[in-house]
Design an enzyme around this catalytic site. Structure first.
Site, PDB file in Angstrom:
ATOM      1  N   LYS A 156       8.464 -17.105 -10.669  1.00 34.10           N
ATOM      2  CA  LYS A 156       7.771 -15.707 -11.415  1.00 34.10           C
ATOM      3  C   LYS A 156       6.471 -16.132 -12.050  1.00 34.10           C
ATOM      4  O   LYS A 156       6.490 -17.082 -12.789  1.00 34.10           O
ATOM      5  CB  LYS A 156       8.827 -14.746 -12.202  1.00 34.10           C
ATOM      6  CG  LYS A 156       8.001 -13.774 -12.752  1.00 34.10           C
ATOM      7  CD  LYS A 156       8.846 -13.056 -13.575  1.00 34.10           C
ATOM      8  CE  LYS A 156       8.174 -11.737 -14.295  1.00 34.10           C
ATOM      9  NZ  LYS A 156       9.208 -11.103 -15.275  1.00 34.10           N
ATOM     10  N   ASN A 162       0.826  -0.997   0.072  1.00 34.89           N
ATOM     11  CA  ASN A 162      -0.004  -0.102  -0.073  1.00 34.89           C
ATOM     12  C   ASN A 162       0.921   1.306   0.095  1.00 34.89           C
ATOM     13  O   ASN A 162       2.067   1.178   0.088  1.00 34.89           O
ATOM     14  CB  ASN A 162      -0.844   0.105   1.172  1.00 34.89           C
ATOM     15  CG  ASN A 162      -0.229  -0.006   2.453  1.00 34.89           C
ATOM     16  OD1 ASN A 162       0.588   0.780   2.892  1.00 34.89           O
ATOM     17  ND2 ASN A 162      -0.308  -1.272   3.165  1.00 34.89           N
ATOM     18  N   LYS A 185     -12.993  -3.119  18.367  1.00 37.88           N
ATOM     19  CA  LYS A 185     -11.620  -3.861  18.530  1.00 37.88           C
ATOM     20  C   LYS A 185     -11.081  -3.290  20.116  1.00 37.88           C
ATOM     21  O   LYS A 185     -10.185  -3.682  20.571  1.00 37.88           O
ATOM     22  CB  LYS A 185     -10.552  -3.268  17.839  1.00 37.88           C
ATOM     23  CG  LYS A 185     -10.757  -3.548  16.291  1.00 37.88           C
ATOM     24  CD  LYS A 185      -9.646  -3.375  15.521  1.00 37.88           C
ATOM     25  CE  LYS A 185      -9.902  -3.974  14.101  1.00 37.88           C
ATOM     26  NZ  LYS A 185      -8.733  -3.653  13.188  1.00 37.88           N
ATOM     27  N   ASP A 235      -5.398  -9.912  12.828  1.00 38.31           N
ATOM     28  CA  ASP A 235      -5.694  -8.611  13.401  1.00 38.31           C
ATOM     29  C   ASP A 235      -4.739  -7.983  14.447  1.00 38.31           C
ATOM     30  O   ASP A 235      -5.074  -8.278  15.440  1.00 38.31           O
ATOM     31  CB  ASP A 235      -7.410  -8.460  13.720  1.00 38.31           C
ATOM     32  CG  ASP A 235      -7.560  -6.958  13.623  1.00 38.31           C
ATOM     33  OD1 ASP A 235      -6.785  -6.122  14.337  1.00 38.31           O
ATOM     34  OD2 ASP A 235      -8.677  -6.565  13.416  1.00 38.31           O
ATOM     35  N   ILE A 236      -3.745  -7.305  14.389  1.00 36.08           N
ATOM     36  CA  ILE A 236      -2.629  -7.085  15.371  1.00 36.08           C
ATOM     37  C   ILE A 236      -3.387  -6.241  16.321  1.00 36.08           C
ATOM     38  O   ILE A 236      -3.199  -6.435  17.565  1.00 36.08           O
ATOM     39  CB  ILE A 236      -1.664  -6.488  14.734  1.00 36.08           C
ATOM     40  CG1 ILE A 236      -0.957  -7.341  13.653  1.00 36.08           C
ATOM     41  CG2 ILE A 236      -0.599  -5.955  15.924  1.00 36.08           C
ATOM     42  CD1 ILE A 236       0.214  -6.819  12.770  1.00 36.08           C
ATOM     43  N   LYS A 239     -14.700   1.398  14.985  1.00 33.70           N
ATOM     44  CA  LYS A 239     -13.537   0.374  15.008  1.00 33.70           C
ATOM     45  C   LYS A 239     -12.961   0.597  16.441  1.00 33.70           C
ATOM     46  O   LYS A 239     -12.321  -0.317  17.037  1.00 33.70           O
ATOM     47  CB  LYS A 239     -12.236   1.106  14.216  1.00 33.70           C
ATOM     48  CG  LYS A 239     -11.233   0.258  14.137  1.00 33.70           C
ATOM     49  CD  LYS A 239     -10.107   0.778  12.897  1.00 33.70           C
ATOM     50  CE  LYS A 239      -8.906  -0.122  12.853  1.00 33.70           C
ATOM     51  NZ  LYS A 239      -7.935   0.571  11.918  1.00 33.70           N
ATOM     52  N   PHE A 287      -5.170   3.432  14.301  1.00 34.17           N
ATOM     53  CA  PHE A 287      -5.354   4.418  13.350  1.00 34.17           C
ATOM     54  C   PHE A 287      -6.514   3.893  12.317  1.00 34.17           C
ATOM     55  O   PHE A 287      -6.470   2.820  12.180  1.00 34.17           O
ATOM     56  CB  PHE A 287      -4.038   4.840  12.465  1.00 34.17           C
ATOM     57  CG  PHE A 287      -3.175   5.516  13.325  1.00 34.17           C
ATOM     58  CD1 PHE A 287      -2.812   7.029  12.686  1.00 34.17           C
ATOM     59  CD2 PHE A 287      -2.291   5.624  14.298  1.00 34.17           C
ATOM     60  CE1 PHE A 287      -2.162   8.079  13.081  1.00 34.17           C
ATOM     61  CE2 PHE A 287      -1.742   6.612  15.062  1.00 34.17           C
ATOM     62  CZ  PHE A 287      -1.673   7.998  14.300  1.00 34.17           C
TER      63      PHE A 287
END
Length: 401
Positions: free
Chosen positions: A287, A208, A339, A304-305, A335, A321
């Site tokens: 590849k 990302n 969490k 999910d840390i 969230k 975040f």
């Protein structure tokens, strides 16, 4: 900053110039000695006499003033100041500053200044969002200028968005705010930062746009606040902050292992990393060759840390975040609850105002029963503000823990 009592206020020609008058009054109330420099356009909005009355000093407008001592106001004023504050700073002025142009007293003062410089932008929301304006702001930030605002809200033109000048009280508070000091002294802080890379084959991976800048800035701010800091970092191009433990990882699984192993011994965990939600089920040993018009990749969910740290029996104060493209508040609050976090810092992405790849950002911070807006500024300054807020909320929670 409280020791810096001599403040040079630069006023450029925007409608928000009227706010600068209240700003000067508030700075004087804080005990600062204030001198004002105005552009030619600024005097069309507010007269120099107004600022002279509020500051108690003559106002400076002309670069070539024969009545000034040696006609060198740009040098004497720049040397006099402990801090230079430009409010409002129009898009035109920011463009000049970023390119080193010096065609009037205010821009020349900026070039001659050796003191810290703060800029409070003020312009139409479309002008602020323009890529060239963002590039100019990024240049100023790289040069060490500190940004205050701009804020989001209704503008003089009738439009609404990011671009209005921060309120004088907010600017004054930013100038006189004490540094984080040692508000985290003796605490163990664990921070995850940057992206992860999920390999598809030996040459390709899924990742990302996270640069890691916010997480690295948080690590520096926590260290400066007296904490012992461990930074678990995905791949970035950033130099490692000094005097911290840096743990380099690449995949979401590696980041999970590094964080979970250290979280129980930490007092605070800040999950600033952009961890991949999914990873390829199988990494191909060779590849992948081009074949056909379409290809199907099978992905599986990563662990999910953030949620697992928050669920530990010996859990740290857990800060998440949320980077969102729509419904920022709704998704962030969901969230936070889902969490079981202590705090969440949410920011817009996919827009030109800040976020990924940017030198600056703004945050909406939420916790159970409260919230606070941290206005657009450089990421280092934003990190200091967030660390201060985390320390404050940690003190509030401590008696009940």
């Amino acid at each position: 900053m409280n020791e810096a009592k001599r403040i040079l206020v630069g006023v450029s020609g925007g409608i928000a110039a009227y706010k600068a008058a209240e700003l000067v009054r508030l700075l004087r109330k804080q005990g600062a000695e204030v001198r004002v420099a105005m552009t030619e356009a600024a005097v069309r909005f507010v007269t120099p006499l107004t600022f002279q009355a509020l500051s108690g000093n003559a106002v400076h407008c002309d670069l070539l003033d024969a009545e000034s001592e040696n006609a060198m106001d740009h040098i004497s004023l720049a040397r006099w100041a402990d801090v230079m504050l430009i409010a409002p700073a129009t898009a035109n002025l920011i463009a000049k500053l970023s390119h080193g142009l010096a065609d009037d007293l205010l821009t020349t003062l900026y070039l001659a200044a050796t003191c810290p410089v703060y800029v409070a932008p003020a312009m139409n929301q479309a002008m602020w969002a323009k890529p060239v304006t963002q590039e100019n702001v990024a240049t100023l930030l790289r040069h060490g200028v500190q940004l205050i605002g701009p804020a989001q809200g209704e503008q003089a033109c009738g439009e609404t968005g990011v671009g209005r000048m921060s309120e004088p009280q907010e600017i004054c508070a930013a100038l006189f705010k004490e540094p984080a000091d040692l508000c985290l002294k003796g605490l163990q802080v664990l921070i995850s930062a940057g992206p992860t890379r999920e390999p598809l084959d030996p040459v390709r991976y899924i990742t990302n746009r996270s640069s890691g800048k916010m997480g690295y800035a948080l690590a520096e701010a926590a260290r400066n606040a007296g904490a012992t800091v461990t930074l678990v970092s995905g791949p970035t191009q950033l130099p490692p902050p000094g005097n911290i433990e840096l743990v380099r990882v690449e995949t979401a699984a590696e980041m999970y292992a590094a964080v979970i192993a250290r979280a129980p011994a930490s007092d605070i965990y800040i999950g600033a990393a952009a961890v991949a939600d999914y990873t390829p089920t199988v990494m191909q040993p060779e590849k992948i060759k081009k074949q056909g018009e379409h290809v199907t990749l099978e992905l599986q969910k990563t662990r999910d840390i953030l949620a697992e740290v928050a669920a530990l029996s010996r859990r740290p104060f857990t800060v998440g975040f949320a980077a969102e493209t729509i419904d920022l508040e709704a998704y962030a609050l969901d969230k936070l609850v889902r969490k079981n976090l202590d705090m969440i810092a949410a920011n817009w992405v996919g827009q030109t105002q800040g976020g990924f790849d940017s030198e600056h950002n703004a945050l909406e911070v939420y916790w159970k029963g409260g919230s606070q807006t941290l206005a657009m500024t450089g990421k280092k300054r934003l990190a200091e503000l967030l660390i201060g807020l985390i320390a404050e909320r940690l003190r509030v929670k401590a008696p009940a823990s």
